[in-house]
Design a protein around this motif. Structure first.
Motif, PDB file in Angstrom:
ATOM      1  N   HIS A   1      -0.174 -16.709   4.425  1.00  0.00           N
ATOM      2  CA  HIS A   1       0.071 -16.786   5.867  1.00  0.00           C
ATOM      3  C   HIS A   1       1.402 -17.468   6.160  1.00  0.00           C
ATOM      4  O   HIS A   1       1.923 -17.353   7.275  1.00  0.00           O
ATOM      5  N   GLU A   2       1.965 -18.159   5.167  1.00  0.00           N
ATOM      6  CA  GLU A   2       3.260 -18.803   5.349  1.00  0.00           C
ATOM      7  C   GLU A   2       4.419 -17.903   4.948  1.00  0.00           C
ATOM      8  O   GLU A   2       5.583 -18.275   5.111  1.00  0.00           O
ATOM      9  N   LEU A   3       4.122 -16.716   4.449  1.00  0.00           N
ATOM     10  CA  LEU A   3       5.161 -15.841   3.929  1.00  0.00           C
ATOM     11  C   LEU A   3       5.338 -14.569   4.751  1.00  0.00           C
ATOM     12  O   LEU A   3       6.084 -13.671   4.349  1.00  0.00           O
ATOM     13  N   GLY A   4       4.650 -14.469   5.873  1.00  0.00           N
ATOM     14  CA  GLY A   4       4.754 -13.282   6.699  1.00  0.00           C
ATOM     15  C   GLY A   4       4.164 -13.526   8.064  1.00  0.00           C
ATOM     16  O   GLY A   4       3.675 -14.626   8.363  1.00  0.00           O
ATOM     17  N   PRO A   5       4.171 -12.521   8.933  1.00  0.00           N
ATOM     18  CA  PRO A   5       3.717 -12.708  10.308  1.00  0.00           C
ATOM     19  C   PRO A   5       2.208 -12.773  10.469  1.00  0.00           C
ATOM     20  O   PRO A   5       1.731 -13.211  11.516  1.00  0.00           O
ATOM     21  N   GLN A   6       1.433 -12.329   9.489  1.00  0.00           N
ATOM     22  CA  GLN A   6      -0.016 -12.320   9.616  1.00  0.00           C
ATOM     23  C   GLN A   6      -0.621 -13.639   9.152  1.00  0.00           C
ATOM     24  O   GLN A   6      -0.287 -14.147   8.079  1.00  0.00           O
ATOM     25  N   ASN A   7      -1.536 -14.173   9.947  1.00  0.00           N
ATOM     26  CA  ASN A   7      -2.311 -15.334   9.506  1.00  0.00           C
ATOM     27  C   ASN A   7      -3.560 -14.890   8.742  1.00  0.00           C
ATOM     28  O   ASN A   7      -3.862 -15.398   7.676  1.00  0.00           O
ATOM     29  N   THR A   8      -4.285 -13.960   9.314  1.00  0.00           N
ATOM     30  CA  THR A   8      -5.462 -13.408   8.647  1.00  0.00           C
ATOM     31  C   THR A   8      -5.095 -12.035   8.116  1.00  0.00           C
ATOM     32  O   THR A   8      -4.580 -11.193   8.851  1.00  0.00           O
ATOM     33  N   ARG A   9      -5.331 -11.804   6.855  1.00  0.00           N
ATOM     34  CA  ARG A   9      -4.884 -10.563   6.237  1.00  0.00           C
ATOM     35  C   ARG A   9      -5.922 -10.062   5.252  1.00  0.00           C
ATOM     36  O   ARG A   9      -6.632 -10.832   4.596  1.00  0.00           O
ATOM     37  N   GLY A  10      -6.023  -8.729   5.166  1.00  0.00           N
ATOM     38  CA  GLY A  10      -6.915  -8.122   4.195  1.00  0.00           C
ATOM     39  C   GLY A  10      -6.317  -8.153   2.800  1.00  0.00           C
ATOM     40  O   GLY A  10      -5.115  -8.383   2.618  1.00  0.00           O
ATOM     41  N   PHE A  11      -7.139  -7.861   1.812  1.00  0.00           N
ATOM     42  CA  PHE A  11      -6.715  -7.893   0.410  1.00  0.00           C
ATOM     43  C   PHE A  11      -6.163  -6.520   0.031  1.00  0.00           C
ATOM     44  O   PHE A  11      -6.709  -5.809  -0.804  1.00  0.00           O
ATOM     45  N   ARG A  12      -5.047  -6.135   0.653  1.00  0.00           N
ATOM     46  CA  ARG A  12      -4.465  -4.828   0.380  1.00  0.00           C
ATOM     47  C   ARG A  12      -3.951  -4.711  -1.054  1.00  0.00           C
ATOM     48  O   ARG A  12      -3.883  -3.624  -1.614  1.00  0.00           O
ATOM     49  N   ALA A  13      -3.582  -5.829  -1.629  1.00  0.00           N
ATOM     50  CA  ALA A  13      -3.005  -5.787  -2.971  1.00  0.00           C
ATOM     51  C   ALA A  13      -4.028  -5.417  -4.036  1.00  0.00           C
ATOM     52  O   ALA A  13      -3.651  -5.017  -5.141  1.00  0.00           O
ATOM     53  N   LEU A  14      -5.309  -5.511  -3.718  1.00  0.00           N
ATOM     54  CA  LEU A  14      -6.339  -5.242  -4.727  1.00  0.00           C
ATOM     55  C   LEU A  14      -6.238  -3.820  -5.261  1.00  0.00           C
ATOM     56  O   LEU A  14      -6.307  -3.592  -6.474  1.00  0.00           O
ATOM     57  N   LYS A  15      -6.049  -2.838  -4.379  1.00  0.00           N
ATOM     58  CA  LYS A  15      -5.999  -1.451  -4.833  1.00  0.00           C
ATOM     59  C   LYS A  15      -4.765  -1.185  -5.684  1.00  0.00           C
ATOM     60  O   LYS A  15      -4.799  -0.365  -6.605  1.00  0.00           O
ATOM     61  N   VAL A  16      -3.664  -1.887  -5.387  1.00  0.00           N
ATOM     62  CA  VAL A  16      -2.462  -1.733  -6.205  1.00  0.00           C
ATOM     63  C   VAL A  16      -2.684  -2.368  -7.570  1.00  0.00           C
ATOM     64  O   VAL A  16      -2.341  -1.795  -8.615  1.00  0.00           O
ATOM     65  N   TRP A  17      -3.288  -3.533  -7.586  1.00  0.00           N
ATOM     66  CA  TRP A  17      -3.569  -4.223  -8.848  1.00  0.00           C
ATOM     67  C   TRP A  17      -4.485  -3.397  -9.730  1.00  0.00           C
ATOM     68  O   TRP A  17      -4.255  -3.252 -10.936  1.00  0.00           O
ATOM     69  N   LEU A  18      -5.523  -2.816  -9.130  1.00  0.00           N
ATOM     70  CA  LEU A  18      -6.454  -1.994  -9.907  1.00  0.00           C
ATOM     71  C   LEU A  18      -5.761  -0.763 -10.473  1.00  0.00           C
ATOM     72  O   LEU A  18      -5.994  -0.377 -11.625  1.00  0.00           O
ATOM     73  N   ALA A  19      -4.880  -0.141  -9.671  1.00  0.00           N
ATOM     74  CA  ALA A  19      -4.177   1.044 -10.144  1.00  0.00           C
ATOM     75  C   ALA A  19      -3.265   0.721 -11.323  1.00  0.00           C
ATOM     76  O   ALA A  19      -3.111   1.521 -12.248  1.00  0.00           O
ATOM     77  N   LEU A  20      -2.658  -0.466 -11.297  1.00  0.00           N
ATOM     78  CA  LEU A  20      -1.792  -0.876 -12.395  1.00  0.00           C
ATOM     79  C   LEU A  20      -2.599  -1.301 -13.623  1.00  0.00           C
ATOM     80  O   LEU A  20      -2.151  -1.147 -14.763  1.00  0.00           O
ATOM     81  N   ARG A  21      -3.800  -1.825 -13.388  1.00  0.00           N
ATOM     82  CA  ARG A  21      -4.638  -2.265 -14.497  1.00  0.00           C
ATOM     83  C   ARG A  21      -5.232  -1.091 -15.273  1.00  0.00           C
ATOM     84  O   ARG A  21      -5.468  -1.202 -16.478  1.00  0.00           O
ATOM     85  N   MET A  22      -5.460   0.012 -14.607  1.00  0.00           N
ATOM     86  CA  MET A  22      -6.128   1.144 -15.274  1.00  0.00           C
ATOM     87  C   MET A  22      -5.364   1.662 -16.476  1.00  0.00           C
ATOM     88  O   MET A  22      -5.933   1.773 -17.576  1.00  0.00           O
ATOM     89  N   PRO A  23      -4.054   1.995 -16.353  1.00  0.00           N
ATOM     90  CA  PRO A  23      -3.342   2.462 -17.548  1.00  0.00           C
ATOM     91  C   PRO A  23      -3.212   1.367 -18.607  1.00  0.00           C
ATOM     92  O   PRO A  23      -3.222   1.673 -19.806  1.00  0.00           O
ATOM     93  N   ALA A  24      -3.100   0.108 -18.167  1.00  0.00           N
ATOM     94  CA  ALA A  24      -3.006  -0.981 -19.137  1.00  0.00           C
ATOM     95  C   ALA A  24      -4.302  -1.093 -19.922  1.00  0.00           C
ATOM     96  O   ALA A  24      -4.298  -1.285 -21.146  1.00  0.00           O
ATOM     97  N   ALA A  25      -5.440  -0.964 -19.219  1.00  0.00           N
ATOM     98  CA  ALA A  25      -6.725  -1.052 -19.905  1.00  0.00           C
ATOM     99  C   ALA A  25      -6.935   0.125 -20.845  1.00  0.00           C
ATOM    100  O   ALA A  25      -7.495  -0.013 -21.945  1.00  0.00           O
ATOM    101  N   THR A  26      -6.477   1.310 -20.435  1.00  0.00           N
ATOM    102  CA  THR A  26      -6.616   2.496 -21.279  1.00  0.00           C
ATOM    103  C   THR A  26      -5.788   2.338 -22.559  1.00  0.00           C
ATOM    104  O   THR A  26      -6.237   2.720 -23.656  1.00  0.00           O
ATOM    105  N   ALA A  27      -4.606   1.777 -22.413  1.00  0.00           N
ATOM    106  CA  ALA A  27      -3.716   1.642 -23.572  1.00  0.00           C
ATOM    107  C   ALA A  27      -4.262   0.643 -24.585  1.00  0.00           C
ATOM    108  O   ALA A  27      -4.084   0.798 -25.795  1.00  0.00           O
ATOM    109  N   THR A  28      -4.951  -0.405 -24.096  1.00  0.00           N
ATOM    110  CA  THR A  28      -5.456  -1.434 -24.985  1.00  0.00           C
ATOM    111  C   THR A  28      -6.911  -1.229 -25.386  1.00  0.00           C
ATOM    112  O   THR A  28      -7.432  -1.916 -26.251  1.00  0.00           O
ATOM    113  N   GLY A  29      -7.557  -0.245 -24.733  1.00  0.00           N
ATOM    114  CA  GLY A  29      -8.965   0.009 -25.009  1.00  0.00           C
ATOM    115  C   GLY A  29      -9.892  -1.009 -24.412  1.00  0.00           C
ATOM    116  O   GLY A  29     -11.059  -1.112 -24.814  1.00  0.00           O
TER     117      GLY A  29
END
Length: 225
Positions: free
Chosen positions: A196-224
Motif C-alpha cells: 500500500h506504500e508503493l502504489g495508489p491502492q490501499n486494499t488490493r487483490g492478490f493479482r500476482a498469484l496467477k503470474v507466480w503460478l504460471a512461472l512456477r509451472m515450467p520450473a516445476a516441470t523442468a525439475t520434476g
C-alpha cells in the motif's frame, strides 16, 4: 495501464518533490515526450495525473516507426527555452501497431543529460530481452530505464488482468505514495514489504498469484517437482 500511471506519478514526485504538498499549480508546467506510435495509455495517465493532454509532446518517428531522437532533443530544448519543465520521456519496446522498438539507449542518454525520468513501455515486447544476443539491438536498452511497465497477460500468457511496473529505485514509490496514519501503527524493525506504500491502492487483490503460478509451472516441470 495502471503500471504506467504508477510510473508517471513516481516521476512527477521525483522531478518535482513538492508536488504532494503543493500540487502542480504553483510551478512551471510539465512536459511528457513520446512518439506518435505510443499506446493510448498515455492520454489517460497524463489526464489522471493532472498534467493535461497538452503536456504531451508527440515526437515524430523515422521510416521504421521508431522515435526520432533528434526531434526529441529539439523538443526538450524548445520547452526549456519556453520555461516548461521536462518531466518524462517514454520509449516503447514493441509498439502495438508494428512492434517497433524505439532507440532506447540513445533516449536513456538524452534523459540522463537533461534530468528526465526515462520510462519504457514494454507491455508488448519487454520479455524478448531474455533472448540475449538474439534480441533486437536496442531492446537491452530498457535496462537503463527509471521505470519499466509490462503486461504478463501478453507474452507470459497470464489471465487478464496482470500488469507490472518495475522501478529502478523503489524509494521513488515510497516518496510518491507512502502514508503513515496512526491507525496503520508504527513501523516495526521486522516489518515486511507493504504494497500500500508503493502504489495508489490501499486494499488490493492478490493479482500476482496467477503470474507466480504460471512461472512456477515450467520450473516445476523442468525439475520434476
Amino acid at each position: 495501464h495502471a503500471g504506467h500511471l504508477v510510473a508517471l506519478l513516481a516521476a512527477r514526485r521525483a522531478v518535482r518533490p513538492a508536488v504532494r504538498e503543493q500540487g502542480l499549480r504553483a510551478a512551471a508546467p510539465l512536459a511528457v515526450y513520446a512518439s506518435t506510435q505510443t499506446h493510448a495509455w498515455l492520454h489517460k495517465a497524463v489526464d489522471i495525473a493532472g498534467l493535461g493532454l497538452q503536456a504531451v509532446r508527440w515526437i515524430p518517428t523515422d521510416a521504421e516507426q521508431r522515435l526520432d531522437v533528434g526531434a526529441l532533443a529539439a523538443s526538450i530544448e524548445a520547452d526549456l527555452a519556453a520555461g516548461v519543465q521536462p518531466l518524462m520521456a517514454v520509449g516503447t519496446a514493441g509498439t502495438v501497431s508494428t512492434g517497433a522498438i524505439d532507440p532506447l539507449p540513445a533516449m536513456a542518454a538524452l534523459c540522463s543529460r537533461h534530468g528526465l525520468w526515462f520510462h519504457v513501455d514494454g507491455a508488448y515486447g519487454a520479455p524478448a530481452a531474455c533472448l540475449g544476443e538474439d534480441a533486437p539491438a536496442d531492446l537491452p536498452g530498457l535496462r537503463e530505464a527509471d521505470s519499466l511497465a509490462l503486461d504478463p497477460h501478453k507474452w507470459l500468457y497470464a489471465p487478464i488482468e496482470a500488469g507490472c511496473v518495475l522501478v529502478r529505485d523503489p524509494r521513488h514509490l515510497l516518496d510518491a505514495f507512502s502514508q503513515r496514519p496512526p491507525y496503520y501503527g508504527a513501523p516495526r524493525v521486522d516489518e515486511g514489504l507493504n504494497f500500500h506504500e508503493l502504489g495508489p491502492q490501499n486494499t488490493r487483490g492478490f493479482r500476482a498469484l496467477k503470474v507466480w503460478l504460471a512461472l512456477r509451472m515450467p520450473a516445476a516441470t523442468a525439475t520434476g517437482r
